[in-house]
Motif scaffolding. Structure first.
Motif, PDB file in Angstrom:
ATOM      1  N   THR A 193      55.832  88.037  79.378  1.00 36.23           N
ATOM      2  CA  THR A 193      56.726  89.137  79.035  1.00 36.23           C
ATOM      3  C   THR A 193      56.082  90.010  77.970  1.00 36.23           C
ATOM      4  OG1 THR A 193      57.809  87.889  77.278  1.00 36.23           O
ATOM      5  CG2 THR A 193      58.716  87.659  79.506  1.00 36.23           C
ATOM      6  N   ILE A 194      56.692  91.158  77.726  1.00 28.52           N
ATOM      7  CA  ILE A 194      56.197  92.044  76.675  1.00 28.52           C
ATOM      8  C   ILE A 194      56.325  91.374  75.311  1.00 28.52           C
ATOM      9  CG2 ILE A 194      58.429  93.207  76.385  1.00 28.52           C
ATOM     10  CD1 ILE A 194      56.868  95.807  75.915  1.00 28.52           C
ATOM     11  N   ALA A 195      57.339  90.528  75.149  1.00 24.15           N
ATOM     12  CA  ALA A 195      57.525  89.818  73.884  1.00 24.15           C
ATOM     13  C   ALA A 195      56.391  88.828  73.648  1.00 24.15           C
ATOM     14  CB  ALA A 195      58.868  89.097  73.884  1.00 24.15           C
ATOM     15  N   LYS A 196      55.994  88.111  74.682  1.00 22.71           N
ATOM     16  CA  LYS A 196      54.912  87.130  74.531  1.00 22.71           C
ATOM     17  C   LYS A 196      53.593  87.824  74.215  1.00 22.71           C
ATOM     18  CE  LYS A 196      52.490  83.410  76.973  1.00 22.71           C
ATOM     19  NZ  LYS A 196      51.294  83.992  77.592  1.00 22.71           N
ATOM     20  N   PRO A 200      50.267  87.193  68.496  1.00 21.37           N
ATOM     21  CA  PRO A 200      48.840  86.878  68.404  1.00 21.37           C
ATOM     22  C   PRO A 200      48.594  85.391  68.680  1.00 21.37           C
ATOM     23  CG  PRO A 200      49.566  88.159  66.491  1.00 21.37           C
ATOM     24  CD  PRO A 200      50.805  87.733  67.228  1.00 21.37           C
ATOM     25  N   GLY A 201      47.697  85.092  69.599  1.00 22.95           N
ATOM     26  CA  GLY A 201      47.369  83.707  69.903  1.00 22.95           C
ATOM     27  C   GLY A 201      48.279  83.027  70.902  1.00 22.95           C
ATOM     28  N   ALA A 202      49.178  83.780  71.528  1.00 20.12           N
ATOM     29  CA  ALA A 202      50.152  83.170  72.437  1.00 20.12           C
ATOM     30  C   ALA A 202      49.513  82.608  73.701  1.00 20.12           C
ATOM     31  CB  ALA A 202      51.220  84.190  72.826  1.00 20.12           C
ATOM     32  N   GLU A 203      48.264  82.977  73.970  1.00 22.74           N
ATOM     33  CA  GLU A 203      47.598  82.420  75.154  1.00 22.74           C
ATOM     34  C   GLU A 203      47.455  80.897  75.053  1.00 22.74           C
ATOM     35  OE1 GLU A 203      44.580  83.538  72.110  1.00 22.74           O
ATOM     36  OE2 GLU A 203      46.227  84.615  73.098  1.00 22.74           O
ATOM     37  N   GLN A 204      47.557  80.372  73.831  1.00 19.96           N
ATOM     38  CA  GLN A 204      47.480  78.916  73.658  1.00 19.96           C
ATOM     39  C   GLN A 204      48.616  78.207  74.376  1.00 19.96           C
ATOM     40  OE1 GLN A 204      46.445  77.762  69.372  1.00 19.96           O
ATOM     41  NE2 GLN A 204      47.026  79.933  69.135  1.00 19.96           N
ATOM     42  N   PHE A 205      49.767  78.873  74.493  1.00 16.68           N
ATOM     43  CA  PHE A 205      50.910  78.247  75.154  1.00 16.68           C
ATOM     44  C   PHE A 205      50.588  77.934  76.610  1.00 16.68           C
ATOM     45  CE2 PHE A 205      53.700  81.061  72.212  1.00 16.68           C
ATOM     46  CZ  PHE A 205      53.407  80.250  71.137  1.00 16.68           C
ATOM     47  N   ASN A 206      49.900  78.842  77.277  1.00 17.46           N
ATOM     48  CA  ASN A 206      49.571  78.624  78.688  1.00 17.46           C
ATOM     49  C   ASN A 206      48.691  77.399  78.862  1.00 17.46           C
ATOM     50  OD1 ASN A 206      51.002  80.934  79.164  1.00 17.46           O
ATOM     51  ND2 ASN A 206      49.278  82.171  79.845  1.00 17.46           N
ATOM     52  N   ASP A 207      47.791  77.166  77.906  1.00 17.99           N
ATOM     53  CA  ASP A 207      46.921  75.990  77.981  1.00 17.99           C
ATOM     54  C   ASP A 207      47.746  74.710  77.917  1.00 17.99           C
ATOM     55  OD1 ASP A 207      44.732  77.691  78.051  1.00 17.99           O
ATOM     56  OD2 ASP A 207      44.386  77.578  75.886  1.00 17.99           O
ATOM     57  N   VAL A 208      48.736  74.679  77.029  1.00 19.48           N
ATOM     58  CA  VAL A 208      49.597  73.507  76.900  1.00 19.48           C
ATOM     59  C   VAL A 208      50.332  73.248  78.206  1.00 19.48           C
ATOM     60  CG1 VAL A 208      51.635  72.567  75.729  1.00 19.48           C
ATOM     61  CG2 VAL A 208      49.872  73.774  74.408  1.00 19.48           C
ATOM     62  N   TRP A 209      50.919  74.304  78.777  1.00 20.64           N
ATOM     63  CA  TRP A 209      51.715  74.129  79.993  1.00 20.64           C
ATOM     64  C   TRP A 209      50.851  73.764  81.201  1.00 20.64           C
ATOM     65  CZ3 TRP A 209      54.641  75.276  76.089  1.00 20.64           C
ATOM     66  CH2 TRP A 209      56.014  75.043  76.174  1.00 20.64           C
ATOM     67  N   SER A 210      49.660  74.296  81.269  1.00 20.75           N
ATOM     68  CA  SER A 210      48.785  73.971  82.405  1.00 20.75           C
ATOM     69  C   SER A 210      48.398  72.495  82.399  1.00 20.75           C
ATOM     70  CB  SER A 210      47.528  74.851  82.381  1.00 20.75           C
ATOM     71  OG  SER A 210      46.717  74.545  81.260  1.00 20.75           O
ATOM     72  N   GLN A 211      48.390  71.890  81.233  1.00 13.50           N
ATOM     73  CA  GLN A 211      48.000  70.491  81.109  1.00 13.50           C
ATOM     74  C   GLN A 211      49.186  69.532  81.182  1.00 13.50           C
ATOM     75  OE1 GLN A 211      45.888  70.225  77.368  1.00 13.50           O
ATOM     76  NE2 GLN A 211      44.508  71.900  77.905  1.00 13.50           N
ATOM     77  N   ARG A 212      50.370  69.976  80.755  1.00 10.27           N
ATOM     78  CA  ARG A 212      51.451  69.023  80.515  1.00 10.27           C
ATOM     79  C   ARG A 212      52.689  69.193  81.375  1.00 10.27           C
ATOM     80  NH1 ARG A 212      52.823  69.150  74.382  1.00 10.27           N
ATOM     81  NH2 ARG A 212      54.567  67.940  75.240  1.00 10.27           N
TER      82      ARG A 212
END
Length: 256
Positions: A193-196, A200-212
């Motif tokens: 989303t535009i909010a995400k 700054p650094g929110a791309e880290q969230f995708n890494d967590v979800w892709s793994q868990r």
């Protein structure tokens, strides 16, 4: 017959077609609801353009949830289009990305913290109370969060604000329940989303979800989250209030 057939729903905080609020409006209409949307300021012109893709095109109300005059005038604005509200969706949040997000937690000043708390958490109560004169006996309020029971990298004071939002929802559930008004929260996984994108650094969230995420997770698919919101707006959860429903592929249930 759709889940929201005959219901009138206000979705507050629709800016782009990548907004969760937009997806909620789309699904709500498909389920039979009459939808109104709101935004304010410079974003209002974006909202008016993007809702042209919805069918029917919903009315767009100018509502700044930090403006007492806007909140006081909201019932009259709504009544220009519908005679009551059966539900509202709070899809509103803000924190200064330069000072309150991205690892600046320890140095953020109170003014920026106060803004984040007022816009992102207190507004759930102020918007709900502004709409209360329009509610019937079985109205539903639904807010959106990013599970604030734990800390997240870069989320900082928005995480604190979301924790306040979640608590605000529980207190609204307590005090408004005797009048038949339910208040619940949907906790979504990271969505593009535009909010995400402002974090700054929110791309880290995708890494967590892709793994868990046991069910997997598509950060571009807003529909599962929107469907959960619509379900809570419907009569299918008549005895559920003060709850937080996770739509995150199951990440909340996992450890490392």
């Amino acid at each position: 017959m759709g889940l929201l057939e005959g219901k009138n729903i206000l979705v507050a905080g629709v800016t782009m077609n990548t907004s969760i609020g937009y997806a909620v409006a789309q699904v709500a209409q498909a389920e039979g609801a009459t939808v109104l949307v709101s935004n304010f300021g410079r974003a209002l012109s974006l909202t008016r353009r993007v809702v042209q893709k919805l069918d029917p095109v919903p009315p767009v109300l100018e509502v700044d949830v930090t403006n007492d005059d806007h909140l006081a005038g909201l019932p009259d604005m709504v009544r220009e289009h519908v005679d009551r509200l059966d539900g509202i969706v709070h899809s509103i949040a803000f924190a200064n990305p330069e000072t309150a997000l991205g690892g600046n937690f320890l140095t953020t000043g109170w003014d920026d913290v106060a803004t984040s708390l007022k816009v992102s958490a207190y507004s759930l109560a102020s918007l709900t109370m502004a709409c209360k004169p329009l509610f019937g006996e079985k109205s539903s309020v639904v807010g959106l969060t990013y599970d604030a029971r734990v800390s997240w990298p870069a989320y900082d004071w928005m995480g604190v604000s979301k924790a306040a939002l979640e608590s605000t929802s529980r207190y609204l559930a307590r005090y408004l329940g005797p009048e038949g008004i339910r208040c619940n929260i949907v906790s979504a996984g990271p969505l593009e989303t535009i909010a995400k994108k402002a974090i700054p650094g929110a791309e880290q969230f995708n890494d967590v979800w892709s793994q868990r995420a046991p069910l997997g997770w598509d950060p571009r698919d807003l529909t599962p989250t929107a469907k959960a919101v619509v379900a809570l707006l419907s009569d299918f959860f008549p005895a559920t209030t003060g709850e937080m429903i996770h739509v995150d592929g199951g990440v909340h249930s996992t450890g490392a």
